[in-house]
Enzyme design. Structure first.
Site, PDB file in Angstrom:
ATOM      1  N   GLY A  57     -28.675 -11.221  -7.816  1.00 55.56           N
ATOM      2  CA  GLY A  57     -28.427 -10.184  -6.812  1.00 55.56           C
ATOM      3  C   GLY A  57     -27.161  -9.371  -6.988  1.00 55.56           C
ATOM      4  N   GLU A 117     -20.502 -11.629  -4.778  1.00 59.55           N
ATOM      5  CA  GLU A 117     -21.833 -11.859  -4.197  1.00 59.55           C
ATOM      6  C   GLU A 117     -22.421 -10.563  -3.663  1.00 59.55           C
ATOM      7  OE1 GLU A 117     -24.370 -13.482  -3.897  1.00 59.55           O
ATOM      8  OE2 GLU A 117     -24.114 -15.578  -3.354  1.00 59.55           O
ATOM      9  N   ASP A 118     -23.737 -10.523  -3.590  1.00 56.40           N
ATOM     10  CA  ASP A 118     -24.415  -9.379  -2.988  1.00 56.40           C
ATOM     11  C   ASP A 118     -24.350  -9.457  -1.465  1.00 56.40           C
ATOM     12  OD1 ASP A 118     -26.039 -11.637  -2.944  1.00 56.40           O
ATOM     13  OD2 ASP A 118     -27.843 -10.623  -3.656  1.00 56.40           O
ATOM     14  N   ASP A 143     -25.017 -14.959   3.895  1.00 57.67           N
ATOM     15  CA  ASP A 143     -25.750 -15.157   5.143  1.00 57.67           C
ATOM     16  C   ASP A 143     -25.217 -16.435   5.798  1.00 57.67           C
ATOM     17  OD1 ASP A 143     -28.304 -14.144   6.577  1.00 57.67           O
ATOM     18  OD2 ASP A 143     -28.687 -16.276   6.334  1.00 57.67           O
ATOM     19  N   THR A 144     -25.921 -17.546   5.675  1.00 59.01           N
ATOM     20  CA  THR A 144     -25.424 -18.799   6.255  1.00 59.01           C
ATOM     21  C   THR A 144     -24.174 -19.288   5.546  1.00 59.01           C
ATOM     22  OG1 THR A 144     -26.764 -20.146   4.766  1.00 59.01           O
ATOM     23  CG2 THR A 144     -27.766 -19.522   6.870  1.00 59.01           C
ATOM     24  N   GLY A 145     -24.055 -18.968   4.261  1.00 55.83           N
ATOM     25  CA  GLY A 145     -22.919 -19.451   3.472  1.00 55.83           C
ATOM     26  C   GLY A 145     -23.151 -20.819   2.861  1.00 55.83           C
ATOM     27  N   THR A 163     -25.193 -21.846   0.435  1.00 53.81           N
ATOM     28  CA  THR A 163     -25.255 -21.853  -1.032  1.00 53.81           C
ATOM     29  C   THR A 163     -23.855 -21.746  -1.618  1.00 53.81           C
ATOM     30  OG1 THR A 163     -27.232 -20.502  -0.680  1.00 53.81           O
ATOM     31  CG2 THR A 163     -26.530 -20.841  -2.957  1.00 53.81           C
ATOM     32  N   LEU A 164     -23.098 -20.779  -1.109  1.00 54.99           N
ATOM     33  CA  LEU A 164     -21.766 -20.526  -1.666  1.00 54.99           C
ATOM     34  C   LEU A 164     -20.782 -21.634  -1.290  1.00 54.99           C
ATOM     35  CD1 LEU A 164     -21.105 -18.291  -3.473  1.00 54.99           C
ATOM     36  CD2 LEU A 164     -20.192 -16.988  -1.576  1.00 54.99           C
ATOM     37  N   ARG A 211     -34.735  -4.113  -6.807  1.00 58.09           N
ATOM     38  CA  ARG A 211     -33.334  -4.261  -7.230  1.00 58.09           C
ATOM     39  C   ARG A 211     -32.777  -2.965  -7.806  1.00 58.09           C
ATOM     40  NH1 ARG A 211     -32.131  -9.846  -7.248  1.00 58.09           N
ATOM     41  NH2 ARG A 211     -33.851 -11.216  -7.808  1.00 58.09           N
TER      42      ARG A 211
HETATM   43  P1  IMP Z   1     -26.933 -18.064   2.193  1.00 62.60           P
HETATM   44  O1  IMP Z   1     -25.612 -17.389   2.458  1.00 62.60           O
HETATM   45  O2  IMP Z   1     -26.803 -19.364   1.433  1.00 62.60           O
HETATM   46  O3  IMP Z   1     -27.729 -18.251   3.460  1.00 62.60           O
HETATM   47  O4  IMP Z   1     -27.864 -17.163   1.254  1.00 62.60           O
HETATM   48  C1  IMP Z   1     -27.518 -15.880   0.889  1.00 62.60           C
HETATM   49  C2  IMP Z   1     -28.436 -15.449  -0.236  1.00 62.60           C
HETATM   50  O5  IMP Z   1     -29.744 -15.167   0.270  1.00 62.60           O
HETATM   51  C3  IMP Z   1     -27.941 -14.148  -0.851  1.00 62.60           C
HETATM   52  O6  IMP Z   1     -27.078 -14.362  -1.950  1.00 62.60           O
HETATM   53  C4  IMP Z   1     -29.232 -13.458  -1.251  1.00 62.60           C
HETATM   54  O7  IMP Z   1     -29.606 -13.873  -2.546  1.00 62.60           O
HETATM   55  C5  IMP Z   1     -30.248 -13.951  -0.260  1.00 62.60           C
HETATM   56  N1  IMP Z   1     -30.391 -12.966   0.849  1.00 62.60           N
HETATM   57  C6  IMP Z   1     -29.952 -13.125   2.115  1.00 62.60           C
HETATM   58  N2  IMP Z   1     -30.205 -12.031   2.866  1.00 62.60           N
HETATM   59  C7  IMP Z   1     -30.806 -11.139   2.046  1.00 62.60           C
HETATM   60  C8  IMP Z   1     -31.302  -9.794   2.253  1.00 62.60           C
HETATM   61  O8  IMP Z   1     -31.217  -9.172   3.345  1.00 62.60           O
HETATM   62  N3  IMP Z   1     -31.859  -9.201   1.164  1.00 62.60           N
HETATM   63  C9  IMP Z   1     -31.972  -9.818  -0.052  1.00 62.60           C
HETATM   64  N4  IMP Z   1     -31.510 -11.064  -0.285  1.00 62.60           N
HETATM   65  C10 IMP Z   1     -30.940 -11.732   0.756  1.00 62.60           C
HETATM   66 MG    MG Z   2     -27.469 -14.049  -4.041  1.00 61.17          MG
END
Ligand code: IMP
Ligand code: MG
Length: 177
Positions: A44, A99-100, A103-105, A107-108, A165
């Site tokens: 991403g 990062e692109d 969201d929840t954070g 993964t990171l 993308r």
């Molecule tokens: P989180 O922070 O672990 O919940 O996951 C975030 C990841 O989910 C991002 O790095 C994206 O790859 C994917 N993601 C979350 N929201 C979006 C969106 O609105 N569009 C595309 N990918 C998303």
């Molecule tokens: Mg991502």
């Protein structure tokens, strides 16, 4: 046949480019004289990373990681898999994760704990988009492009089922259709 889920422009290419320029300036000022490595999280972030590095005027190296988080069992740290690891050592270096969207954070958060074991000088985050309203794990986000509400977006590197993308603007995407 499903309906095309692609919606209206959410942030134009011009708006994104203007903000990326500002982020490049801030990063250049913050890391002047330091050994900086940018770590892009595939896939991403690849478009954002390509624009961002061309707006950073201080010397820096770049590296990439690919990780997968499995939906459904999110929350369990074992759920995050490293699909592609860094090529170079980060020991003693200032790491800036690119990062692109965060969201929840979850993964990171996992990734940072993992990278800290390699003894970098420090780890910070630069994200184009921050959906901070959904954050579960607190993260050191020092550089944010835009804070966004709970809408799903595609384009500028971000996908829905691996599509869109390539779009230069960010679009809303109706993932329920
Ligand atoms: P989180 O922070 O672990 O919940 O996951 C975030 C990841 O989910 C991002 O790095 C994206 O790859 C994917 N993601 C979350 N929201 C979006 C969106 O609105 N569009 C595309 N990918 C998303
Ligand atoms: Mg991502």
């Amino acid at each position: 046949m499903n309906k095309d889920p692609l919606g209206d422009v959410y942030l134009s290419a011009d708006q994104i480019q203007a903000r990326v320029q500002e982020l490049g300036k801030q990063i250049s000022a913050a890391y002047r004289g330091k050994e900086l490595v940018l770590v892009g999280i595939l896939k991403g972030s690849f478009v954002f990373m390509a624009d961002l590095v061309r707006n950073i005027e201080i010397p820096h190296s770049m590296d990439f990681m690919a990780i997968s988080s499995y939906e459904g069992i999110e929350g369990s740290p074992e759920a995050v898999k490293i699909l592609k690891d860094l090529d170079e050592s980060i020991t003693g270096k200032h790491v800036l994760i690119v990062e692109d969207i965060i969201d929840t954070g979850l993964t990171l958060g996992y990734l940072i704990r993992h990278l800290e074991a390699r003894n970098p000088e420090g780890i910070n985050i630069c994200t184009l988009l921050d959906r901070s309203i959904r954050r579960i794990v607190p993260l050191p986000i020092n550089f944010t492009g835009f804070d966004i509400p709970d809408v799903f977006v595609v384009g500028y590197g971000m996908d829905y089922r691996q599509l869109y993308r390539n779009l230069t603007s960010l679009h809303l995407c109706d993932i329920k259709v």
